[in-house]
Scaffold this motif. Structure first.
Motif: not given
Length: 162
Positions: A146-151, A107-119
Motif C-alpha cells: 500500500f502506497p502510504v502518504m506521509s500526511a 469491478k470491471e478490472n478485477g480489483i476487489d480490494e480498495v484502500y485509502l488513507g486520509t487525514v
C-alpha cells in the motif's frame, strides 16, 4: 451539466491548482506539489499501472478529482479525492458520482480490494467513506505494498468481493 471523464497529463495544471488550493488553503495541510509528483505524471503514475484518474467538469472547469493507484493484482488505493468547496454536498453529488465511477472501474478490472488513507481533520470525507461501506482499519493492517502518504493518519478498506 456535469461531465466526468478520465483525464491525463494535459490536465495536470488544473488538477494541481484544485488540489493544492483545497489541501493548503482550506484545510491547512502542510503539503506541497513537491510532495505529490504524481500530479505532474498522471499517465505514468496512475494509468500505466492499471489504475486511472478522473475529473468532474462543469462548463469545462475542473471541479473534482479522484484517482486509483493499482498496487497489487486485485488491490488498489484511492487517491486525490477532492471537490471544490462550492460544489460539495448532495445538491451536485459530485463526490458520490466520482466514487461510483471508480468502483465500477474496479469491478470491471478485477480489483476487489480498495484502500485509502486520509487525514483525521477531514471529518466530512470520513463520514462520506463510511456511508459508502468503507471500514476504518489500523495502519498495520494495510497490505505491505500500500502506497502510504506521509500526511495520512486514518486508513479505510472496502471489500468489493462481498
Amino acid at each position: 451539466m456535469l461531465e466526468i471523464k478520465a483525464i491525463n497529463n494535459t490536465y495536470s495544471k488544473s488538477a494541481i491548482d484544485l488540489i493544492l488550493n483545497i489541501q493548503q488553503k482550506e484545510f491547512n495541510v502542510p503539503i506541497t506539489i513537491e510532495d505529490q509528483p504524481d500530479l505532474m505524471q498522471i499517465e505514468e503514475f496512475y494509468v500505466s499501472s492499471g489504475g486511472n484518474f478522473w475529473g468532474a467538469f462543469i462548463n469545462g472547469e475542473l471541479l473534482g478529482t479522484i484517482a486509483l493507484v493499482k498496487f497489487d493484482e486485485n488491490a488498489a488505493a484511492i487517491r486525490k479525492m477532492f471537490v471544490k468547496k462550492e460544489f460539495r454536498g448532495k445538491e451536485h453529488n459530485i463526490a458520490q458520482k466520482l466514487l461510483d465511477i471508480l468502483i465500477a472501474f474496479c469491478k470491471e478490472n478485477g480489483i476487489d480490494e480498495v484502500y485509502l488513507g486520509t487525514v483525521s481533520i477531514l471529518k466530512a470525507a470520513l463520514r462520506f467513506y463510511e456511508r459508502n461501506h468503507f471500514k476504518i482499519i489500523e495502519k498495520q493492517s494495510l497490505p505491505a505494498k500500500f502506497p502510504v502518504m506521509s500526511a495520512d493518519n486514518i486508513f479505510c478498506f472496502l471489500d468489493l468481493k462481498s
